[in-house]
Design an enzyme around this catalytic site. Structure first.
Site, PDB file in Angstrom:
ATOM      1  N   ASN A  57       3.917  -8.267   1.082  1.00  0.00           N
ATOM      2  CA  ASN A  57       3.506  -6.915   0.670  1.00  0.00           C
ATOM      3  C   ASN A  57       2.068  -6.973   0.151  1.00  0.00           C
ATOM      4  O   ASN A  57       1.443  -8.037   0.135  1.00  0.00           O
ATOM      5  CB  ASN A  57       4.476  -6.368  -0.380  1.00  0.00           C
ATOM      6  N   HIS A  58       1.562  -5.834  -0.287  1.00  0.00           N
ATOM      7  CA  HIS A  58       0.129  -5.729  -0.617  1.00  0.00           C
ATOM      8  C   HIS A  58      -0.230  -6.212  -2.018  1.00  0.00           C
ATOM      9  O   HIS A  58      -1.386  -6.114  -2.411  1.00  0.00           O
ATOM     10  CB  HIS A  58      -0.314  -4.265  -0.499  1.00  0.00           C
TER      11      HIS A  58
END
Ligand code: CTP
Length: 398
Positions: free
Chosen positions: A212-213
């Site tokens: 994920n970011h």
């Protein structure tokens, strides 16, 4: 913004090395953070940088001479030494280190250090052979034995042309050492704070993963704030490219399973757990040891749920703080997580809000406690968000 260095009297002792130019930047950065900087220069250092450079940045007189006829105090080194909250010897040459180890006092710098009971941080800068010489190593041991902190040096290209140990630390790292020293008596002194940060990566095959970011910035900022308040701070972090904060123990992991194992191991020795990590909720159900080939136009990847770390440690007797990064129903979702995961506090943020989110240096956060009271922090830099969370933690601890 909490200003740890505001009105702190910091002496920068500058000795003769090409790294003197970094000391000018150091004086500038510390002045910008509100510190009152007194620069003390050895005569040799004035060949590299003039006192005027420091004076124009600090707006304070620079001491170069033990016997200054213009001085307003007859014993300037004693006055400087006694009002100092900390002394940074940066750059510290082999010669200055030797003088400090022997307790000599034949110039302003060595006399000021000898006359002071403030914490002293020594930042070596010299040729690699001089640094590795047994005499210098012996002197460094003596300094450490008398309670001085050695900060660096780093390996790298040296002015002598050699590559090796001898480069002075970067200014940001020296400031980290200073904050570590000044924060020791803070309200979290002696407390053990465990913080998770960043993303995890779940491998599909040797070249691909799902993740994920999350950048890790939020967790690292909390860790710096905890260090600055005297906590014994540990980070468990997923892959990221952030510099490791000085004075914080960093354990790097890759997968959600590794983050779970590291957290379970370290929580036993902690007073507080702050789960700022964006742990993967799913992991591929199988791992292909060979690179998967493109094949057909569609491909279904089967995932299995990972273990929820906070739920796994819900009965541990520590203060537990979670994060809820939501894109909708912020308060409802965050409150449900607070209850289900048995948390003391949850930091809720709307990832779609301006100035919020994973890569951002700021965050728009609400702190919710177990009685449902909501504290709106507004949009703040992540260090300050961390500072507020820790103020709440500090109250719960006391
Ligand atoms: N968390 C955890 N273990 C996981 C996933 C999340 O301990 N496997 C922690 C996070 O670090 C965070 C809190 O739980 O402090 C909430 O995480 P979040 O991703 O917002 O929520 P989830 O519980 O994963 O639920 P959902 O993804 O459905 O919102």
């Amino acid at each position: 913004m909490p200003r740890l260095l505001e009105n702190k009297h910091i002496v920068i002792g500058v000795s003769g090395s090409i790294a003197c130019h970094k000391a000018v930047d150091l004086a500038s950065k510390l002045t910008q953070e509100g510190a009152l900087i007194d620069v003390v220069m050895t005569p040799e250092s004035t060949h590299f940088v003039g006192p005027t450079a420091f004076q124009s940045i600090t707006h304070r007189p620079v001491a170069t001479n033990l016997f200054n006829p213009l001085s307003t105090t007859s014993m300037e080194h004693i006055a400087l030494a006694q009002r100092a909250d900390a002394i940074l010897v940066a750059p510290a040459t082999a010669n200055t280190i030797a003088k400090l180890a022997l307790g000599l006092s034949d110039d302003m710098l060595s006399s000021t250090v000898l006359a002071s009971s403030a914490p002293v941080i020594v930042c070596p800068a010299m040729d690699g052979h001089m640094y590795q010489n047994a005499a210098t190593q012996e002197n460094i041991k003596k300094l450490e034995a008398t309670g001085k902190t050695m900060a660096g040096p780093r390996k790298g290209h040296l002015a002598s042309g050699m590559t090796g140990p001898g480069r002075m630390l970067e200014v940001s790292e020296i400031i980290g050492y200073l904050k570590l020293a000044l924060g020791r008596s803070g309200d979290l002194s002696g407390r053990k704070i465990l913080i998770t940060a960043g993303c995890t990566r779940e491998a599909i095959d040797p070249v691909r993963f799902i993740s994920n970011h999350s950048s890790g910035k939020m967790g690292y900022a909390i860790a710096e704030a905890a260090r600055d308040r005297g906590a014994n701070t540990t980070i468990i972090a997923g892959p990221n490219s952030l510099p490791e904060p000085v004075g914080v123990v960093v354990t790097k992991i890759v997968t959600a399973k590794e983050m779970l194992e590291a957290t379970v191991e370290k929580i036993r020795n902690s007073d507080v757990l702050i789960m700022a990590a964006a742990v993967a909720d799913w992991s591929p159900s199988t791992f292909s040891s060979q690179k998967l080939k493109k094949g057909s136009a569609y491909w279904e990847l089967k995932l299995k749920k990972t273990t929820d770390i906070l739920t796994q440690v819900r009965n541990e007797q520590v203060i537990k703080v979670g994060f809820a990064a939501e894109s909708e129903n912020l308060f409802e979702n965050a409150t449900t997580k607070l209850k289900n995961k048995n948390l003391d506090l949850i930091a809720a943020n709307d990832i779609t809000a301006e100035g919020s989110g994973f890569e951002s240096d700021t965050n728009r956060v609400f702190i919710i406690d177990s009685s449902g009271i909501v504290d709106d922090l507004g949009t703040l830099v992540k260090y300050e968000v961390g500072w507020h969370i820790l103020s709440r933690v500090s109250k719960l601890l006391s």
